[in-house]
Design a protein around this motif. Sequence first.
Motif, short mmCIF file in Angstrom:
data_model
loop_
_atom_site.label_atom_id
_atom_site.label_comp_id
_atom_site.label_asym_id
_atom_site.label_seq_id
_atom_site.Cartn_x
_atom_site.Cartn_y
_atom_site.Cartn_z
N MET A 1 0.85 -1.19 0.00
CA MET A 1 0.00 0.00 0.00
C MET A 1 0.88 1.23 0.00
N ILE A 2 0.65 2.10 -0.96
CA ILE A 2 1.37 3.38 -0.96
C ILE A 2 0.45 4.42 -0.32
N ALA A 3 1.02 5.32 0.47
CA ALA A 3 0.19 6.25 1.23
C ALA A 3 0.81 7.64 1.26
N ALA A 4 -0.04 8.64 1.09
CA ALA A 4 0.40 10.03 1.19
C ALA A 4 0.39 10.44 2.66
N SER A 5 1.32 11.29 3.04
CA SER A 5 1.48 11.62 4.45
C SER A 5 0.45 12.61 4.97
N ASP A 6 -0.35 13.21 4.08
CA ASP A 6 -1.36 14.16 4.53
C ASP A 6 -2.75 13.55 4.61
N ASP A 7 -2.88 12.25 4.26
CA ASP A 7 -4.17 11.57 4.37
C ASP A 7 -4.26 10.83 5.70
N SER A 8 -5.37 10.11 5.90
CA SER A 8 -5.54 9.34 7.12
C SER A 8 -6.46 8.16 6.81
N CYS A 9 -6.68 7.29 7.80
CA CYS A 9 -7.54 6.13 7.55
C CYS A 9 -8.12 5.60 8.85
N ASP A 10 -9.21 4.85 8.71
CA ASP A 10 -9.89 4.21 9.82
C ASP A 10 -9.02 3.04 10.33
N PRO A 11 -9.08 2.71 11.63
CA PRO A 11 -8.27 1.61 12.17
C PRO A 11 -8.57 0.25 11.55
N ARG A 12 -9.71 0.11 10.87
CA ARG A 12 -10.07 -1.19 10.29
C ARG A 12 -9.71 -1.31 8.81
N LEU A 13 -9.07 -0.31 8.24
CA LEU A 13 -8.82 -0.31 6.80
C LEU A 13 -8.04 -1.53 6.34
N LEU A 14 -6.87 -1.78 6.93
CA LEU A 14 -6.05 -2.91 6.50
C LEU A 14 -6.79 -4.24 6.68
N GLU A 15 -7.46 -4.39 7.80
CA GLU A 15 -8.18 -5.64 8.07
C GLU A 15 -9.21 -5.93 6.98
#
Length: 324
Positions: A86-100
């Motif tokens: 997974m590539i990710a930008a440093s200014d975004d965010s995500c829910d704790p369940r995203l990877l799961e």
Amino acid sequence: MPKVSVVIINYNYSQYLDERIQSFLGQTYRDFELLIIDNGSTDNSVDVIQQYTKDPRVSVKYYDENDSPLKRWNEGVESTQGEYVMIAASDDSCDPRLLERLVEKLDNHPSVGFAYSQSWEIDDRGNRLYLSKQLMDHLHPGLWDTDFVASGREMCQHMLFLNIIRFSGIARRSVFVSAGKFDTQLPYEADWLLWSKILLVSDLAYVAEPLTFGRTHANSLGKVVKNASVLEGRLIVIHYLLSNIEPPEHFWEIVYVPIIAYWTRLMLSGQVPLNKNLRIYGLLRVIDPHVNYRLVENLYRVSTKKLALLYKIFSKKQEVSTLK
């Protein structure tokens, strides 16, 4: 070896970096590694990153000079080991369940090469603006209301209209690599092109719950020359897709004709360099041999409107002069 490799690229986003790192370290899914790459930041990003270097899941690379984030992401993927990336930008965010949730899709569906979730678009302060599905519902009403696994080639029909993958998801490493990774010669829309390449060879999984938060910055496309570069990138994506799939009948009037009108306005502004205009014209001509006819038709329409406006202004001036 961790199952998932997450690669964060950062450049001068220290104000969001702490939230971004914690959004991954707080995931309910634990079998992952997190590579943080600082791309030559000049703010206090390094100080923020240093707070997390003791976590065994975290590794860090620092660069003295800023370079293409696409290049850094490719290098980051090469230096990690996970089956999924997974590539990710440093200014975004995500829910704790995203990877799961996304790993579950990839584990249960071997044909899936890419999995992503619906997203909230947020502003600089984190305020929620709108859901990504609001931009896509017109393509296939109701499709993005529930989870699905779909043929990648069929979803490429939607990719002709817009990038339905608004922000990053998780890719199967083997598919990410075989698709060619990010094209570092394409400063804009490289993600759109890569996702399209992945979908042409694998299926797509989608989670309807909004688990990604993508930050939209004001005036990010404020300059004409940058807009022309974005347009060029979009045409490269369209050309690639049309070389591999048949477009829907309404593609031409909904997408292609408005693109010509948009480019005409950019070109008439006089701010787009000649070589860029020539590249854009070359792409338009490869996509549609009848582009000259469409251009003349559009220029005639624009010229007619401008002449009508000038005549209206002139007539009003004449009326004012007569009254005097």
